[in-house]
Design an enzyme around this catalytic site. Sequence first.
Site, short mmCIF file in Angstrom:
data_model
loop_
_atom_site.label_atom_id
_atom_site.label_comp_id
_atom_site.label_asym_id
_atom_site.label_seq_id
_atom_site.Cartn_x
_atom_site.Cartn_y
_atom_site.Cartn_z
CD GLU A 120 -81.66 -58.96 -53.15
OE1 GLU A 120 -82.13 -60.04 -53.54
OE2 GLU A 120 -81.23 -58.80 -51.99
CE1 TYR A 127 -87.89 -66.62 -56.12
CE2 TYR A 127 -87.90 -64.22 -56.07
CZ TYR A 127 -87.52 -65.42 -55.53
OH TYR A 127 -86.76 -65.43 -54.38
CG HIS A 224 -77.74 -60.36 -50.54
ND1 HIS A 224 -78.88 -60.57 -51.27
CD2 HIS A 224 -76.71 -60.35 -51.43
CE1 HIS A 224 -78.54 -60.70 -52.55
NE2 HIS A 224 -77.24 -60.58 -52.67
#
Length: 347
Positions: A120, A127, A224
């Site tokens: 994560e 990004y 996930h």
Amino acid sequence: MNKLKKKPLFNPEGDTDVRLRRMINGNTTNLNDFNNMRYPWVSDWYRQAMNNFWIPEEINLSADVKDYPRLLPAERTAYDKILSFLVFLDSIQTANLPHIGEYVTANEVNLCLSIQTFQECVHSQSYSYMLDTICSPTQRNAILYQWKDDEHLLRRNTFIGNCYNEFQEHKDPVTLLKVMMANFILEGIYFYSGFMFFYNLSRNGKMPGSAQEIRYINRDENTHLWLFRNIILELQKEEPQLFTLETITELKEMLLEGVRQEIDWGHYCIGNNIPGLTRDMVSDYIHYLGNLRWTSLGYEPLYPEHTAEPESMAWVSQYSNANMVKTDFFEAKSTAYAKSTALVDDL
Ligand code: ZN
Ligand code: ZN
């Protein structure tokens, strides 16, 4: 039944017999023992997650730098809003997973949660890399903190944050189960109108690097989802008393609400303004995913009229099922990170 034990960091008196290991409320030693695993799926999961290792900067964004200013206004607005939401999702995952891990007493599952947390972080960083590459620092900040001006986004982020915060305040097994369900919904529903938007741009010849970043992220998110599905299925076996009709109804309501919000969000960001996508495509696809997620937990379809993948959306799985497609969509090379196997020992 109402107590939830926080796992100790060091516990010499813990159980070493795998038969006594439990997902929650076990007596764990906390030792990372890869030779004795209670859940057979963990070794497959671990191997897959390790093979999926990737580095955001290895993806070339030079076409995206040219494309971004030339996007249609509706495409650029959607790009910004969707990215802003994705940054939030990966950030809150990074913060929340270690907190869940404090109450998971199957050490091998904690290993998986730690890898997920790391991934994560990589997603959040990807990004940043995308934004730093394609736009100015001012634009980047406006996109990152868009929830300050966008009420719809703020409302969504608050809803998700509140689901997670509830477990901060109520440490009981049912609230833990609900926060796990919230994770499962996040991984299995909330990313998807965003992912389909990026894939659609790419199939229209726009922002290919961004789509490629998203494909790597999507591949991780699939694992996930797999992890949280398995945790919930193991809890069904180990803690059947948690799954009362009332709690199952609550979990189902959570998923229905998640689907509803994701469709609203997709209609808000994408609507009928993006070439290649329509409001109906968004709702059909998200309803279909809702069914897929709920039936994968062993329950009946939520939307019987959406049990098959919509034909109009078959291209999404072409992009997203990277684990099944061994050749890269764009560059015709393996999508699994292969450096570890390519290492040459020249000592
Ligand atoms: Zn992620
Ligand atoms: Zn994730």
